[in-house]
Write a protein that holds these residues in place. Structure first.
Motif, mmCIF file in Angstrom:
data_model
loop_
_atom_site.group_PDB
_atom_site.id
_atom_site.type_symbol
_atom_site.label_atom_id
_atom_site.label_comp_id
_atom_site.label_asym_id
_atom_site.label_seq_id
_atom_site.Cartn_x
_atom_site.Cartn_y
_atom_site.Cartn_z
ATOM 1 N N GLU A 1 0.817 -1.216 0.000
ATOM 2 C CA GLU A 1 0.000 0.000 0.000
ATOM 3 C C GLU A 1 0.853 1.268 0.000
ATOM 4 O OE1 GLU A 1 -2.327 -3.191 2.311
ATOM 5 O OE2 GLU A 1 -0.227 -2.621 2.004
ATOM 6 N N TRP A 2 2.074 1.185 0.502
ATOM 7 C CA TRP A 2 2.972 2.350 0.583
ATOM 8 C C TRP A 2 3.783 2.563 -0.692
ATOM 9 C CZ3 TRP A 2 1.749 5.049 4.672
ATOM 10 C CH2 TRP A 2 1.410 4.431 5.889
ATOM 11 N N GLU A 3 3.908 1.537 -1.498
ATOM 12 C CA GLU A 3 4.878 1.555 -2.592
ATOM 13 C C GLU A 3 4.610 2.628 -3.645
ATOM 14 O OE1 GLU A 3 5.008 -2.457 -4.118
ATOM 15 O OE2 GLU A 3 6.186 -3.142 -2.397
ATOM 16 N N TYR A 4 5.717 3.223 -4.100
ATOM 17 C CA TYR A 4 5.727 4.219 -5.176
ATOM 18 C C TYR A 4 4.891 5.451 -4.858
ATOM 19 C CZ TYR A 4 7.722 0.171 -7.446
ATOM 20 O OH TYR A 4 8.502 -0.924 -7.733
ATOM 21 N N VAL B 1 11.124 4.271 5.139
ATOM 22 C CA VAL B 1 10.192 4.451 4.027
ATOM 23 C C VAL B 1 10.794 4.056 2.682
ATOM 24 C CG1 VAL B 1 8.792 6.154 5.251
ATOM 25 C CG2 VAL B 1 10.638 6.950 3.746
ATOM 26 N N THR B 2 12.089 4.257 2.497
ATOM 27 C CA THR B 2 12.683 3.844 1.224
ATOM 28 C C THR B 2 12.699 2.332 1.083
ATOM 29 O OG1 THR B 2 14.914 4.020 2.140
ATOM 30 C CG2 THR B 2 14.073 5.918 0.907
ATOM 31 N N THR B 3 12.749 1.612 2.203
ATOM 32 C CA THR B 3 12.669 0.156 2.167
ATOM 33 C C THR B 3 11.318 -0.293 1.618
ATOM 34 O OG1 THR B 3 14.201 -0.015 3.999
ATOM 35 C CG2 THR B 3 12.803 -1.917 3.603
ATOM 36 N N LEU B 4 10.297 0.523 1.801
ATOM 37 C CA LEU B 4 8.959 0.231 1.300
ATOM 38 C C LEU B 4 8.698 0.827 -0.081
ATOM 39 C CD1 LEU B 4 7.118 0.789 4.662
ATOM 40 C CD2 LEU B 4 7.363 -1.383 3.453
ATOM 41 N N LYS B 5 9.755 1.273 -0.744
ATOM 42 C CA LYS B 5 9.684 1.885 -2.077
ATOM 43 C C LYS B 5 8.929 3.212 -2.069
ATOM 44 C CE LYS B 5 10.040 -2.526 -4.474
ATOM 45 N NZ LYS B 5 9.442 -3.434 -5.449
#
Length: 190
Positions: A104-107, A132-136
């Motif tokens: 849900e967090w990605e991009y 957050v970058t780990t989650l794209k």
């Protein structure tokens, strides 16, 4: 036009997070770059400590509170995290809310509104970027950092902003909109 979700990360009694978030929500609506502005107060959301038995990447949620949170985050195109700094880091409720979900967090871009004492919450803002970058997610450079925030709280719990804060918020919203639009193709193909 995209949907912006504003997450108030502090949950403790006597917090000033809702005051800061109220100002940033009004600034986002005034900015006009987002069709919907969805304010989320983690104290009101009241997610228990992560209680899902399956990895969030699988999206096999067994609890209604997780399904509701998933739908809300899924509907957002960009985020602003309004967060204090606790012991050089961001809040546990924010980490918990992030950890509940994955795809849900990605991009999606995220802007950071941090506040505190002399450091203005910047250490917490730096710390969350790795998560957050780990989650794209894409943390944007433009941010609002509010030092000595308690000195800016006026009567009726209003935040007395200044030109620097207002300009920083506008720059953050401009960039959130630009990056959200650019990442739309990745969200669509995902």
């Amino acid at each position: 036009m995209p949907t912006l979700q504003i997450v108030t990360a502090s949950t403790r009694p006597g917090r000033i997070g809702p005051t800061v978030a109220g100002w940033i929500e009004a600034a986002a609506r005034e900015h006009g770059g987002f069709e919907h502005v969805d304010p989320v107060d983690l104290a009101e959301l009241n997610l228990p400590m992560l209680d899902e038995p399956h990895h969030p990447r699988l999206r096999q949620y067994v609890h209604q509170h997780t399904r509701d949170w998933s739908a809300r985050v899924d509907a957002a195109d960009a985020f602003v995290f309004v967060m204090p700094e606790y012991n050089y880091g961001f809040t546990a409720p924010l980490k918990n809310a992030i950890d509940y979900l994955h795809q849900e967090w990605e991009y999606k871009p995220v802007g950071l509104v941090s506040y505190g004492g002399v450091s203005a919450g910047t250490r917490a803002a730096q710390m969350i970027k790795e998560v957050v970058t780990t989650l794209k997610m894409m943390p944007i450079l433009e941010a609002v950092s509010i030092p000595f925030v308690h000195s800016l709280i006026g009567e009726e719990d209003q935040l007395n902003t200044n030109d620097i804060m207002t300009a920083a918020a506008k720059s953050m919203f401009d960039e959130l909109r630009r990056v959200s639009d650019a990442l739309k193709v990745l969200r669509r193909d995902h």
